[in-house]
Design a protein around this motif. Structure first.
Motif, PDB file in Angstrom:
ATOM      1  N   PHE A  33      -4.825   9.644   0.386  1.00  0.00           N
ATOM      2  CA  PHE A  33      -5.276   8.442  -0.301  1.00  0.00           C
ATOM      3  C   PHE A  33      -4.323   7.286  -0.006  1.00  0.00           C
ATOM      4  N   GLY A  34      -4.841   6.079  -0.122  1.00  0.00           N
ATOM      5  CA  GLY A  34      -4.047   4.871  -0.010  1.00  0.00           C
ATOM      6  C   GLY A  34      -4.292   4.001  -1.212  1.00  0.00           C
ATOM      7  N   LEU A  35      -3.239   3.591  -1.872  1.00  0.00           N
ATOM      8  CA  LEU A  35      -3.322   2.816  -3.114  1.00  0.00           C
ATOM      9  C   LEU A  35      -2.736   1.439  -2.866  1.00  0.00           C
ATOM     10  N   ALA A  36      -3.574   0.423  -2.875  1.00  0.00           N
ATOM     11  CA  ALA A  36      -3.134  -0.956  -2.657  1.00  0.00           C
ATOM     12  C   ALA A  36      -2.828  -1.627  -3.998  1.00  0.00           C
ATOM     13  N   PHE A  37      -1.791  -2.449  -4.007  1.00  0.00           N
ATOM     14  CA  PHE A  37      -1.421  -3.132  -5.254  1.00  0.00           C
ATOM     15  C   PHE A  37      -0.660  -4.423  -4.928  1.00  0.00           C
ATOM     16  N   LEU A  53       4.069  10.875   3.391  1.00  0.00           N
ATOM     17  CA  LEU A  53       4.209   9.768   2.455  1.00  0.00           C
ATOM     18  C   LEU A  53       4.473   8.495   3.236  1.00  0.00           C
ATOM     19  N   GLY A  54       3.976   7.377   2.723  1.00  0.00           N
ATOM     20  CA  GLY A  54       4.203   6.113   3.407  1.00  0.00           C
ATOM     21  C   GLY A  54       4.145   4.937   2.460  1.00  0.00           C
ATOM     22  N   ILE A  55       4.803   3.868   2.834  1.00  0.00           N
ATOM     23  CA  ILE A  55       4.734   2.605   2.102  1.00  0.00           C
ATOM     24  C   ILE A  55       4.583   1.494   3.128  1.00  0.00           C
ATOM     25  N   ALA A  56       3.654   0.572   2.875  1.00  0.00           N
ATOM     26  CA  ALA A  56       3.374  -0.511   3.818  1.00  0.00           C
ATOM     27  C   ALA A  56       3.365  -1.840   3.085  1.00  0.00           C
ATOM     28  N   THR A  92       0.849  -1.188   0.000  1.00  0.00           N
ATOM     29  CA  THR A  92       0.000   0.000   0.000  1.00  0.00           C
ATOM     30  C   THR A  92       0.884   1.238   0.000  1.00  0.00           C
ATOM     31  N   PHE A  93       0.635   2.114  -0.954  1.00  0.00           N
ATOM     32  CA  PHE A  93       1.308   3.416  -0.982  1.00  0.00           C
ATOM     33  C   PHE A  93       0.346   4.451  -0.437  1.00  0.00           C
TER      34      PHE A  93
END
Length: 211
Positions: free
Chosen positions: A207-211, A37-40, A8-9
């Motif tokens: 926003f959170g963008l899952a991929f 900013l974050g990355i999970a 998730t970004f």
């Protein structure tokens, strides 16, 4: 999440104003844009891992170069996991934070603080409609650090809270992403000039963008 939606970004634009409890604290400030900013990564196991960065640069109403507002950067590295609480969906996290906070006043009156310490947060969402949720979150950190000019505390907590509306959508495969609109406040205890509390407050679009 499934293994195909492990990443998730996260990104957020925040419109914040700095303030303090005392007139000797932050100069009269304008609202300024900040970002987070974050990355999970979470492959559906027991714990996920997340890294976040926050940046805010304040400017006072006079606009003079020698009386700028606070400059704040924080870095969080944490583990997290989800839970259910009745009709609420929750997530807790725990980890470590590094904070760099500067408040230039000129000469020996500057605040130049950096510190490390534990951080923990909780977040809850409650469905309003099929696509809309209400969200609320809170975070507490306790930092052990040093102010070069001894104008701020060395060991001190930082408190944060926010709430708003979250819109959920599917963008990639079966991965659920979201857009948020809300308000947020942050309190930096004893980290403004002469050991006063420094605050940030305002709106947030994320926003959170899952991929």
């Amino acid at each position: 999440p499934s293994s195909t939606c492990a990443w998730t970004f996260e990104a957020a634009a925040l419109y914040l104003k700095a303030d303090s409890e005392d007139s000797s604290g932050y100069e009269d400030q304008d609202f300024e844009w900040a970002y987070r900013l974050g990355i999970a990564y979470d492959n559906g196991g027991c714990l996920g891992v997340r890294f976040r960065f926050f940046n805010f640069d304040g400017t006072n109403n006079s606009g003079s170069n020698d009386e700028q507002g606070p400059e704040i950067q924080s870095y969080d590295l944490e583990v997290f996991s989800g839970f259910a609480l009745g009709s609420w969906q929750g997530e807790w996290s725990a980890g470590v934070r590094y904070l760099d906070l500067q408040e230039p006043y000129g000469g020996s009156y500057d605040v130049n603080y950096d510190g490390w310490g534990p951080t923990a947060s909780i977040e809850l969402t409650h469905p309003l409609t099929q696509a809309l949720d209400f969200y609320v979150n809170a975070r507490a950190s306790f930092l052990f650090g040093d102010d070069d000019e001894n104008e701020a505390a060395d060991d001190t907590p930082v408190l944060e809270a926010g709430f708003g509306i979250q819109y959920n959508t599917v963008l990639f495969g079966n991965c659920e992403s979201y857009v948020r609109l809300g308000v947020e406040g942050q309190r930096y205890k004893n980290l403004a000039y002469e050991y006063t509390d420094g605050d940030l407050y305002g709106g947030v679009l994320g926003f959170g963008l899952a991929f």
